[in-house]
Design a protein around this motif. Structure first.
Motif, PDB file in Angstrom:
ATOM      1  N   UNK A   1     -28.621  -3.021  25.453  1.00  0.00           N
ATOM      2  CA  UNK A   1     -29.062  -3.447  26.791  1.00  0.00           C
ATOM      3  C   UNK A   1     -27.877  -3.876  27.660  1.00  0.00           C
ATOM      4  N   UNK A   2     -26.837  -3.045  27.629  1.00  0.00           N
ATOM      5  CA  UNK A   2     -25.704  -3.244  28.524  1.00  0.00           C
ATOM      6  C   UNK A   2     -24.668  -4.236  28.063  1.00  0.00           C
ATOM      7  N   UNK A   3     -24.840  -4.867  26.910  1.00  0.00           N
ATOM      8  CA  UNK A   3     -23.871  -5.823  26.389  1.00  0.00           C
ATOM      9  C   UNK A   3     -23.277  -5.308  25.079  1.00  0.00           C
ATOM     10  N   UNK A   4     -22.040  -5.718  24.820  1.00  0.00           N
ATOM     11  CA  UNK A   4     -21.328  -5.243  23.639  1.00  0.00           C
ATOM     12  C   UNK A   4     -21.346  -6.305  22.541  1.00  0.00           C
ATOM     13  N   UNK A   5     -21.576  -5.862  21.307  1.00  0.00           N
ATOM     14  CA  UNK A   5     -21.635  -6.761  20.157  1.00  0.00           C
ATOM     15  C   UNK A   5     -20.765  -6.208  19.032  1.00  0.00           C
ATOM     16  N   UNK A   6     -20.272  -7.120  18.185  1.00  0.00           N
ATOM     17  CA  UNK A   6     -19.355  -6.749  17.106  1.00  0.00           C
ATOM     18  C   UNK A   6     -19.842  -7.351  15.789  1.00  0.00           C
ATOM     19  N   UNK A   7     -19.745  -6.563  14.726  1.00  0.00           N
ATOM     20  CA  UNK A   7     -20.114  -7.034  13.396  1.00  0.00           C
ATOM     21  C   UNK A   7     -19.005  -6.688  12.407  1.00  0.00           C
ATOM     22  N   UNK A   8     -18.498  -7.708  11.715  1.00  0.00           N
ATOM     23  CA  UNK A   8     -17.465  -7.486  10.696  1.00  0.00           C
ATOM     24  C   UNK A   8     -18.093  -6.809   9.494  1.00  0.00           C
ATOM     25  N   UNK A   9     -17.421  -5.774   8.982  1.00  0.00           N
ATOM     26  CA  UNK A   9     -17.936  -5.006   7.847  1.00  0.00           C
ATOM     27  C   UNK A   9     -16.929  -5.016   6.705  1.00  0.00           C
ATOM     28  N   UNK A  10     -17.443  -5.138   5.475  1.00  0.00           N
ATOM     29  CA  UNK A  10     -16.610  -5.065   4.283  1.00  0.00           C
ATOM     30  C   UNK A  10     -16.995  -3.814   3.479  1.00  0.00           C
ATOM     31  N   UNK A  11     -16.244  -3.561   2.430  1.00  0.00           N
ATOM     32  CA  UNK A  11     -16.471  -2.358   1.620  1.00  0.00           C
ATOM     33  C   UNK A  11     -17.559  -2.623   0.592  1.00  0.00           C
TER      34      UNK A  11
END
Length: 297
Positions: free
Chosen positions: A207-217
């Motif tokens: 909805x027009x906003x940027x989000x970030x999620x940390x990912x591991x292996x």
């Protein structure tokens, strides 16, 4: 001329109906895919290696640890166990097992040399009746993870409520890898902190906003994400949810299908040791997709 107009009108109507049918059919196929995936997960929870049959978690002390159903033991098992099952001996990060003469213990899935039931991170499963147990290591702690293959929870389990399947929550994200290798601190429910290799951040828009999620292996060519959102502690489990996804394609894209967001094992049993979301994975939006709180304990 009039006939041509009628034919053109009918063609347009048929085309619209056909496109609508295809769209509806695609939507139904995706819903079926998610439903089948969810049923497979429910079957996994109820399996011998699932989380519903956990019956205990007991931490070992260095040296001898007697265990069985008798309350005089260092570790007290459920009543269906022998009064004295035996002794687990923890020394220098390895665990050996001495069975009591009255116990009928079988060794299954031997992953260690004969003299140990835990060594070098590998474990051997032990069984008596419907009880199975093996050694786990969490940080500096060593413990017994106990299962009961006839745990009452198995017969009472009614599944897990979900949000309605919505393909809009199948999001394309760009994986931003760190410029230099780095780790991220992950704390578990025991308060133990481990440093996990950061594969990158899955960056997506909603909805027009940027989000970030940390990912591991996650191993096996997959990524692992632990997250919270505005449904956490309300509709969904208070310690957050898990999401797995494939590693990025050649363009660096990953698919975040939040319809496959799941409860962590701790939502089903107090005997699980779950990692918690890092602070940066606390999303300021409602992820109305995936599993809701299982409300098991």
């Amino acid at each position: 001329m009039k006939t041509n107009s009628v034919l053109l009108f009918l063609a347009l109507v048929f085309s619209a109906l056909f496109v609508g049918f295809i769209s509806k059919n695609d939507e139904g196929a995706y819903q079926n895919e998610i439903n089948q995936w969810h049923q497979k997960r429910m079957d996994g929870l109820k399996s011998e290696d699932g989380w519903l049959n956990l019956a205990g978690l007991f931490w070992l002390k260095e040296g001898d640890n007697t265990f069985g159903s008798d309350e005089k033991n260092d570790i007290v098992f459920p009543k269906k166990a022998s009064k004295q099952v035996g002794t687990l001996v923890l020394r220098d990060g390895k665990v050996s097992f001495k069975a009591h003469s009255d116990a009928q213990v079988k060794l299954l899935e031997a992953g260690t040399s004969p003299e140990f039931v835990f060594e070098d991170g590998k474990t051997t499963t032990m069984q008596e009746g419907t009880l199975r147990w093996f050694i786990i290591k969490r940080g500096p702690k060593y413990g017994i993870r106990l299962r009961d293959l006839e745990h009452p929870v198995l017969s009472h389990f009614q599944g897990v409520e979900r949000f309605s399947v919505n393909e809009a929550w199948k999001v394309v994200a760009k994986l931003e890898k760190p410029s230099t290798p780095r780790t991220i601190a992950i704390t578990d429910v025991l308060g133990l902190v481990s440093q996990q290799s950061l594969v990158g951040h899955a960056v997506f828009e909603w909805k027009g906003k940027t989000y970030r999620l940390a990912a591991t292996d996650a191993g096996g060519g997959r990524l692992f994400i632990i997250f919270k959102d505005k449904t956490t502690s309300h509709e969904t489990y208070g310690a957050g949810r898990f999401l797995y996804t494939d590693k990025p394609d050649e363009a660096g894209n990953v698919i975040l299908d939040f319809n496959k967001a799941i409860n962590p094992p701790c939502a089903f049993s107090p005997y699980a040791t779950c990692p918690l979301p890092p602070a940066e994975n606390n999303l300021a939006i409602r992820i109305e997709a995936g599993e809701k709180d299982a409300k098991m304990h």
